[in-house]
Design a protein around this motif. Structure first.
Motif, mmCIF file in Angstrom:
data_model
loop_
_atom_site.group_PDB
_atom_site.id
_atom_site.type_symbol
_atom_site.label_atom_id
_atom_site.label_comp_id
_atom_site.label_asym_id
_atom_site.label_seq_id
_atom_site.Cartn_x
_atom_site.Cartn_y
_atom_site.Cartn_z
ATOM 1 N N LYS A 144 0.831 -1.205 0.000
ATOM 2 C CA LYS A 144 0.000 0.000 0.000
ATOM 3 C C LYS A 144 0.862 1.249 0.000
ATOM 4 O O LYS A 144 0.588 2.213 -0.719
ATOM 5 C CB LYS A 144 -0.918 -0.011 1.226
ATOM 6 N N VAL A 145 1.923 1.240 0.804
ATOM 7 C CA VAL A 145 2.835 2.383 0.850
ATOM 8 C C VAL A 145 3.507 2.574 -0.508
ATOM 9 O O VAL A 145 3.642 3.704 -0.997
ATOM 10 C CB VAL A 145 3.891 2.197 1.963
ATOM 11 N N GLU A 146 3.917 1.479 -1.148
ATOM 12 C CA GLU A 146 4.526 1.567 -2.481
ATOM 13 C C GLU A 146 3.546 2.173 -3.488
ATOM 14 O O GLU A 146 3.930 2.993 -4.330
ATOM 15 C CB GLU A 146 4.963 0.187 -2.950
ATOM 16 N N ASP A 147 2.285 1.773 -3.401
ATOM 17 C CA ASP A 147 1.277 2.325 -4.306
ATOM 18 C C ASP A 147 1.132 3.830 -4.099
ATOM 19 O O ASP A 147 1.006 4.597 -5.070
ATOM 20 C CB ASP A 147 -0.076 1.642 -4.082
ATOM 21 N N LEU A 148 1.121 4.262 -2.843
ATOM 22 C CA LEU A 148 0.978 5.685 -2.548
ATOM 23 C C LEU A 148 2.141 6.489 -3.107
ATOM 24 O O LEU A 148 1.979 7.635 -3.541
ATOM 25 C CB LEU A 148 0.869 5.911 -1.034
ATOM 26 N N VAL A 153 -3.393 8.774 -8.511
ATOM 27 C CA VAL A 153 -4.718 8.474 -7.953
ATOM 28 C C VAL A 153 -5.513 7.556 -8.870
ATOM 29 O O VAL A 153 -6.142 6.588 -8.414
ATOM 30 C CB VAL A 153 -5.498 9.777 -7.686
ATOM 31 N N ASN A 154 -5.517 7.830 -10.179
ATOM 32 C CA ASN A 154 -6.286 6.987 -11.104
ATOM 33 C C ASN A 154 -5.807 5.546 -11.069
ATOM 34 O O ASN A 154 -6.614 4.603 -11.086
ATOM 35 C CB ASN A 154 -6.181 7.537 -12.526
ATOM 36 N N ALA A 155 -4.496 5.349 -11.030
ATOM 37 C CA ALA A 155 -3.949 3.991 -10.993
ATOM 38 C C ALA A 155 -4.315 3.299 -9.688
ATOM 39 O O ALA A 155 -4.664 2.113 -9.686
ATOM 40 C CB ALA A 155 -2.432 4.028 -11.165
ATOM 41 N N ARG A 156 -4.235 4.021 -8.580
ATOM 42 C CA ARG A 156 -4.580 3.420 -7.282
ATOM 43 C C ARG A 156 -6.057 3.055 -7.226
ATOM 44 O O ARG A 156 -6.434 1.997 -6.713
ATOM 45 C CB ARG A 156 -4.215 4.378 -6.134
ATOM 46 N N LEU A 157 -6.893 3.940 -7.756
ATOM 47 C CA LEU A 157 -8.331 3.671 -7.745
ATOM 48 C C LEU A 157 -8.672 2.497 -8.651
ATOM 49 O O LEU A 157 -9.482 1.632 -8.285
ATOM 50 C CB LEU A 157 -9.100 4.919 -8.174
ATOM 51 N N GLY A 192 -5.712 6.705 -0.182
ATOM 52 C CA GLY A 192 -4.920 7.833 0.273
ATOM 53 C C GLY A 192 -5.139 9.084 -0.542
ATOM 54 O O GLY A 192 -4.199 9.815 -0.869
ATOM 55 N N SER A 193 -6.405 9.374 -0.878
ATOM 56 C CA SER A 193 -6.730 10.538 -1.683
ATOM 57 C C SER A 193 -7.821 11.347 -0.989
ATOM 58 O O SER A 193 -8.218 11.044 0.142
ATOM 59 C CB SER A 193 -7.187 10.095 -3.082
ATOM 60 N N THR A 194 -8.324 12.376 -1.676
ATOM 61 C CA THR A 194 -9.437 13.157 -1.165
ATOM 62 C C THR A 194 -10.728 12.695 -1.824
ATOM 63 O O THR A 194 -10.710 12.073 -2.896
ATOM 64 C CB THR A 194 -9.254 14.655 -1.449
ATOM 65 N N GLU A 227 -7.313 -2.464 -15.906
ATOM 66 C CA GLU A 227 -5.972 -3.036 -15.721
ATOM 67 C C GLU A 227 -4.909 -2.160 -16.390
ATOM 68 O O GLU A 227 -3.814 -1.998 -15.866
ATOM 69 C CB GLU A 227 -5.928 -4.465 -16.282
ATOM 70 N N SER A 228 -5.260 -1.578 -17.542
ATOM 71 C CA SER A 228 -4.310 -0.694 -18.216
ATOM 72 C C SER A 228 -4.053 0.564 -17.398
ATOM 73 O O SER A 228 -2.914 1.038 -17.315
ATOM 74 C CB SER A 228 -4.854 -0.313 -19.598
ATOM 75 N N VAL A 229 -5.111 1.085 -16.777
ATOM 76 C CA VAL A 229 -4.956 2.280 -15.933
ATOM 77 C C VAL A 229 -4.139 1.952 -14.707
ATOM 78 O O VAL A 229 -3.303 2.760 -14.262
ATOM 79 C CB VAL A 229 -6.339 2.839 -15.525
ATOM 80 N N ALA A 230 -4.357 0.776 -14.135
ATOM 81 C CA ALA A 230 -3.671 0.381 -12.895
ATOM 82 C C ALA A 230 -2.217 0.022 -13.107
ATOM 83 O O ALA A 230 -1.415 0.066 -12.172
ATOM 84 C CB ALA A 230 -4.396 -0.806 -12.265
ATOM 85 N N ALA A 231 -1.847 -0.329 -14.317
ATOM 86 C CA ALA A 231 -0.479 -0.802 -14.607
ATOM 87 C C ALA A 231 0.562 0.296 -14.388
ATOM 88 O O ALA A 231 0.275 1.469 -14.557
ATOM 89 C CB ALA A 231 -0.423 -1.300 -16.044
#
Length: 231
Positions: A144-148, A153-157, A192-194, A227-231
């Motif tokens: 989770k910390v690595e993702d932050l 934000v779009n990739a995390r979501l 970890g966003s608004t 999946e493309s957005v998250a990559a």
């Protein structure tokens, strides 16, 4: 055996941690466990509360979160029925460092830390399961910390929606419906966003045909697109 004892044993058998206990071992849990109904939005524990209990969730959902010094909240985990929480009390006797908040009406069980430690001493295989659980949750926190740090934000979501669809998804005509109620604020806390930024990202995903809505439930329409957005 009295009805209250039978009822408590039935509930205890639903917890994953005790699924390998034999009937005699299950009965030893009865005098050290306490059952409690907790209404929605009530706090189970706060930062700096004593780490004197380990909790098990029978019904409902519990949110584990961390508060920053300026009051911002990041959700670390959503605890589901059958799972344990507050388990760091077994390895750290210091005060709590997180918030445990009930998201809906719940039924929880708790065991005092000292009683649980005695149980672990008697059951090495249980101690191993708890150790693996703590390790897995620490690993999830590292991810989770690595993702932050490394994902926007779009990739995390997008990643979160894919994970929710995998864990709580039901196939419907439009795609995969996420059968768990989460507000935009709760989704924001999970990444970890608004709330405002998360809402904007969700609207963008809808415009791009990646997701849609069924009343208050989100539906993943285009998994490969997410999946493309998250990559």
């Amino acid at each position: 055996m009295s009805e209250p004892v039978q009822s408590k044993l039935w509930h205890l058998k639903q917890f994953n941690l005790f699924d390998e206990f034999n009937p005699a071992e299950m009965e030893t849990l009865v005098p050290i466990t306490h059952m409690e109904k907790v209404p929605a939005r009530q706090v189970v524990y706060l930062p700096d509360d004593p780490s004197d209990r380990v909790f098990f969730l029978k019904k409902g959902r519990v949110k584990i979160s961390k508060l920053s010094e300026d009051g911002k909240e990041v959700t670390l985990a959503i605890i589901e029925p059958g799972e344990i929480f507050g388990e760091l009390a077994l390895v750290d006797e210091g005060p709590r460092g997180t918030v445990a908040e009930v998201l809906e009406d719940t039924f929880i069980c708790y065991i005092e830390r000292l009683d649980f430690q005695k149980l672990l001493d008697r059951k090495p295989e249980l101690a191993l399961k708890v150790s693996k659980l703590i390790g897995a949750r620490r690993k999830a926190l590292e991810v989770k910390v690595e993702d932050l740090v490394f994902r926007d934000v779009n990739a995390r979501l997008a990643k979160l929606l894919l994970e929710l669809a995998e864990s709580y998804g039901t196939t419907v005509v439009a795609g995969v419906r996420i059968d768990v109620k989460l507000t935009h604020k709760e989704l924001a806390n999970l990444i970890g966003s608004t709330r405002e930024t998360t809402t904007a990202a969700l609207n963008d995903f809808r415009r791009r045909g990646l997701i849609t809505n069924d009343k208050r439930r989100l539906i993943v329409v285009n998994r490969s697109g997410l999946e493309s957005v998250a990559a």
